[in-house]
Enzyme design. Structure first.
Site, short mmCIF file in Angstrom:
data_model
loop_
_atom_site.label_atom_id
_atom_site.label_comp_id
_atom_site.label_asym_id
_atom_site.label_seq_id
_atom_site.Cartn_x
_atom_site.Cartn_y
_atom_site.Cartn_z
CG HIS A 140 49.60 27.36 8.97
ND1 HIS A 140 49.56 28.50 8.30
CD2 HIS A 140 48.23 26.65 8.75
CE1 HIS A 140 48.82 28.39 7.35
NE2 HIS A 140 47.94 27.55 7.41
CD GLU A 141 46.63 23.74 9.24
OE1 GLU A 141 45.31 23.71 9.53
OE2 GLU A 141 47.13 23.61 8.40
CG HIS A 144 43.86 28.08 9.87
ND1 HIS A 144 43.66 29.37 9.14
CD2 HIS A 144 44.56 27.42 9.19
CE1 HIS A 144 44.40 29.17 8.31
NE2 HIS A 144 45.00 27.91 7.96
CD GLU A 216 45.75 28.31 4.24
OE1 GLU A 216 46.83 28.23 5.00
OE2 GLU A 216 44.58 27.86 4.50
#
Length: 307
Positions: A140-141, A144, A216
């Site tokens: 997930h990070e 980004h 997100e």
């Protein structure tokens, strides 16, 4: 270099629109300050200084504020191994790996581009998550970073910081009354600057929240597709959100300033109205999306499969 996270057209459009609108707001803000303060040099120096600091030193500022430190492979071999594996699957540069000695389970990414990025996890997260859950959070990070939305959020937040600095400067500057003497003109000027700054902060706040919530969901989607384990990410979300809800709000105050960068916001046990202005979509929205992705991938989805 194009990573295997792939592009998210809707996210790209939203980032472009947000930056465009914030750019217009920024120009209007600076113009208004120049007119009010009658000192374009002072305004330009302050605005340029804050923007440069936000863009070039955002990673250091975030790490310092959240007590994070860069860690080498010898110190956290398992953490580095997960990041290495995900970066190899995603075909992207490996970011700097950092750890924050905080009990609050969370993670964040920061940096101006994929070649100058930092991914940081807290010790509370490392203690609580299973390997597959940790992989989902780190994916997930990393998404980004790959999508460059972390850089957009960093630049976007600059306006709010600048507006706050202008208000603080107004209380101490000789521009307002000189040596403590205030007349009606000075007070009127002070009120106008305060009003403009407040309006700029409010508009930038709303624009950033709208982008942040979508990014997100985009990061959850990209991570689930990259790892092929949406259920592991859903489990991590549920576990982290539930743990943070049990942490006293006073222990989360420092972290709340960086909610836009976190895996899940530090809202505390009684979020109240704060949830309405949250930087993240609700847990229910995130789990619902992951459930749909899980159904699309099917039970036969294999770990490490890119979408």
């Amino acid at each position: 270099m194009q990573s295997r996270f792939g592009s998210d057209r809707r996210l790209t459009v939203r980032m472009g629109l947000t930056l465009f609108l914030l750019g217009l707001l920024y120009v209007a803000f600076v113009a208004a300050l120049i007119v009010l303060l009658k000192s374009w040099v002072l305004v330009v120096v302050i605005a340029a200084g804050v923007l440069i600091a936000q863009y070039w030193f955002s990673d250091r500022i975030a790490l310092f504020a959240m007590h994070g430190r860069v860690v080498e492979r010898e110190e956290f071999p398992e953490l580095h191994a997960v990041v290495d594996r995900l970066c190899a699957i995603a075909d992207m540069p490996k970011p700097v790996v950092a750890v924050s000695n905080m009990d609050m389970p969370n993670a964040f990414a920061t940096g101006r581009n994929p070649d100058n990025a930092v991914v940081c996890v807290t010790t509370g997260l490392l203690r609580r998550l299973e390997p597959a859950e940790l992989e989902g959070v780190l994916a997930h990070e990393l998404s980004h970073v790959a999508h460059k939305d972390v850089a957009v959020i960093t630049v976007a937040s600059f306006l709010g910081v600048l507006a706050g600095l202008v208000v603080r400067f107004a209380f101490y500057s000789e521009v307002f009354g000189g040596r403590g003497r205030k007349d009606q003109n000075t007070l009127a000027l002070f009120a106008m600057v305060m009003g403009v700054s407040a309006a700029v902060y409010a508009i930038s706040f709303l624009l950033i929240r709208a982008l942040s919530r979508y990014r997100e969901l985009a990061a959850d989607r990209a991570a689930a597709l990259l790892t092929g384990r949406p259920s592991a990410l859903a489990s991590a979300l549920t576990k982290v959100t539930g743990t943070i809800a049990r942490i006293p709000s006073e222990d989360l105050r420092t972290a709340q300033a960086f909610n836009a960068f976190y895996f899940t916001p530090a809202l505390g046990s009684d979020p109240g109205i704060a949830r309405l202005f949250s930087t993240h979509p609700s847990l229910e929205q995130r789990l619902e999306q992951l459930g749909r992705i899980s159904a699309e991938l099917g039970e036969a989805a294999t770990p490490g499969k890119a979408g």
